[in-house]
Write a protein that holds these residues in place. Structure first.
Motif, PDB file in Angstrom:
ATOM      1  N   ASN A 154       0.830  -1.204   0.000  1.00 23.66           N
ATOM      2  CA  ASN A 154       0.000   0.000   0.000  1.00 23.66           C
ATOM      3  C   ASN A 154       0.863   1.252   0.000  1.00 23.66           C
ATOM      4  OD1 ASN A 154      -2.375  -1.575   0.231  1.00 23.66           O
ATOM      5  ND2 ASN A 154      -2.081  -1.711   2.454  1.00 23.66           N
ATOM      6  N   PRO A 155       0.425   2.314  -0.686  1.00 19.92           N
ATOM      7  CA  PRO A 155       1.168   3.578  -0.638  1.00 19.92           C
ATOM      8  C   PRO A 155       1.216   4.120   0.783  1.00 19.92           C
ATOM      9  CG  PRO A 155      -0.480   3.598  -2.391  1.00 19.92           C
ATOM     10  CD  PRO A 155      -0.765   2.389  -1.553  1.00 19.92           C
ATOM     11  N   ASP A 156       2.228   4.930   1.066  1.00 21.43           N
ATOM     12  CA  ASP A 156       2.377   5.487   2.404  1.00 21.43           C
ATOM     13  C   ASP A 156       2.956   6.894   2.298  1.00 21.43           C
ATOM     14  OD1 ASP A 156       2.213   5.658   5.109  1.00 21.43           O
ATOM     15  OD2 ASP A 156       3.629   4.043   5.543  1.00 21.43           O
ATOM     16  N   SER A 157       2.797   7.672   3.357  1.00 19.22           N
ATOM     17  CA  SER A 157       3.299   9.043   3.351  1.00 19.22           C
ATOM     18  C   SER A 157       3.775   9.423   4.753  1.00 19.22           C
ATOM     19  CB  SER A 157       2.213  10.022   2.882  1.00 19.22           C
ATOM     20  OG  SER A 157       1.126  10.030   3.798  1.00 19.22           O
ATOM     21  N   VAL A 193       5.516   7.570  -0.921  1.00 18.83           N
ATOM     22  CA  VAL A 193       6.142   6.440  -1.611  1.00 18.83           C
ATOM     23  C   VAL A 193       5.035   5.532  -2.133  1.00 18.83           C
ATOM     24  CG1 VAL A 193       8.239   6.506  -0.210  1.00 18.83           C
ATOM     25  CG2 VAL A 193       6.348   5.065   0.496  1.00 18.83           C
ATOM     26  N   PRO A 194       5.265   4.856  -3.251  1.00 16.34           N
ATOM     27  CA  PRO A 194       4.237   3.962  -3.800  1.00 16.34           C
ATOM     28  C   PRO A 194       4.134   2.671  -2.994  1.00 16.34           C
ATOM     29  CG  PRO A 194       6.228   3.856  -5.125  1.00 16.34           C
ATOM     30  CD  PRO A 194       6.464   4.934  -4.103  1.00 16.34           C
ATOM     31  N   GLY A 195       3.069   1.930  -3.250  1.00 16.72           N
ATOM     32  CA  GLY A 195       2.900   0.655  -2.555  1.00 16.72           C
ATOM     33  C   GLY A 195       3.860  -0.412  -3.027  1.00 16.72           C
ATOM     34  N   GLU A 196       4.166  -0.401  -4.312  1.00 16.82           N
ATOM     35  CA  GLU A 196       5.066  -1.405  -4.880  1.00 16.82           C
ATOM     36  C   GLU A 196       6.462  -0.796  -5.042  1.00 16.82           C
ATOM     37  OE1 GLU A 196       4.227  -4.483  -5.320  1.00 16.82           O
ATOM     38  OE2 GLU A 196       2.117  -4.174  -4.822  1.00 16.82           O
TER      39      GLU A 196
END
Length: 300
Positions: A176-179, A226-229
């Motif tokens: 999953n994306p995160d910030s 940042v992206p999830g993958e």
């Protein structure tokens, strides 16, 4: 008369023999002990010698004392291989990730008599004021696995511009994306402005938020996404923050991204094709118009 003297002599002779025997018997333990000690020393090999170290540093502790209020404080450690075989540097393990230790020219193998160098640096905006005592554990192989520890000390003056948190971590194992949000804070009562943020990592995007007044200072939020993958393993990168302040033109924040698998990359980050003086220049405060065509940037 002669017979009387002979009788007296015959009577005293056994006593003399007995006394001499008792004296010799009393000395026997000392004789045995001395003989045993001599035999032990003669048979024992010399074992008190300390093996000579092969990787020797010119300085095992760098103490800068009270440092000036600069954005980056650099230092370096020089070493030399005094052994009879090659030495391979396996890892530079810092006590704090803020040191970012790196070998000159990413060189890891040093022949007999060959010298080398590695660098450390501290971003003062990321650290609380006061005395600091860092260390770097140097793991190497000269036929045997060995370690050496060098120290880096300084006293950081009262904070003027800070970044909170000083380091940012992402654990991208869930897909999953995160910030995260960091704050650039000016405690001097001046009007610092963040001009641009950028990162060389394809996994990092950043956006500058609205500047806010806090007491007699200002703070500027920056959102990092940042992206999830992401790729497997560990990625260490930097977010570069440019401001209009002459003392803190460039502030860099380390970012660590853990992918879905264990890291297979070396902990040692290269400094390629740079001389020691070029590295020192690179570690100093950079002008605000610094640009890199392969960097991803965001400006308000």
């Amino acid at each position: 008369m002669d017979e009387r003297n002979e009788n007296v002599s015959n009577q005293t002779r056994p006593n003399s023999i007995l006394e001499g025997g008792l004296f010799a018997f009393a000395l026997l333990p000392f004789v045995i002990s001395a003989f045993a000690a001599h035999s032990s020393d003669a048979a024992r090999p010399i074992s008190g010698q300390v093996p000579r170290e092969t990787l020797i540093f010119s300085q095992y502790a760098v103490d800068l004392g009270l440092v000036p209020p600069l954005e980056t404080i650099p230092a370096h450690f020089d070493f030399r291989n005094l052994g009879d075989s090659d030495v391979r540097i396996l890892k530079l393990e810092p006590s704090c990730g803020c040191l970012n230790p790196r070998l000159f020219d990413d060189k890891k193998v040093y022949g007999t008599g060959e010298s080398g160098r590695f660098y450390v640096s501290v971003k003062t905006a990321n650290e609380a004021p006061g005395p600091k005592d860092y260390n770097v554990r140097v793991s190497y192989d000269d036929g045997e696995l060995k370690e050496r520890i060098v120290r880096f000390r300084m006293v950081i003056p009262e904070r003027k511009v800070t970044v909170t948190p000083a380091e940012v971590y992402f654990y991208q194992t869930h897909g999953n994306p995160d910030s995260r949000e960091i704050l650039v804070q000016d405690h001097r009562g001046q009007q610092l402005n963040v001009l641009r943020v950028e990162s060389k990592s394809d996994n990092i995007s950043a956006e500058i938020g609205e500047r806010r007044i806090r007491g007699q200072g200002v703070e500027v939020p920056i959102r990092i996404d940042v992206p999830g993958e992401v790729a497997p393993g560990k990625e260490t990168c930097w977010l570069k923050i440019e401001t209009d302040d002459p003392e803190y033109r460039v502030i860099q924040v380390p970012i660590l991204i853990w992918g879905p698998q264990d890291s297979t990359k070396s902990e040692i980050q290269p400094v390629t094709n740079e001389s020691p003086s070029e590295v020192s220049d690179r570690l100093s405060v950079q002008p605000a118009n610094y640009d890199q065509p392969d960097s991803k940037s965001s400006a308000p």
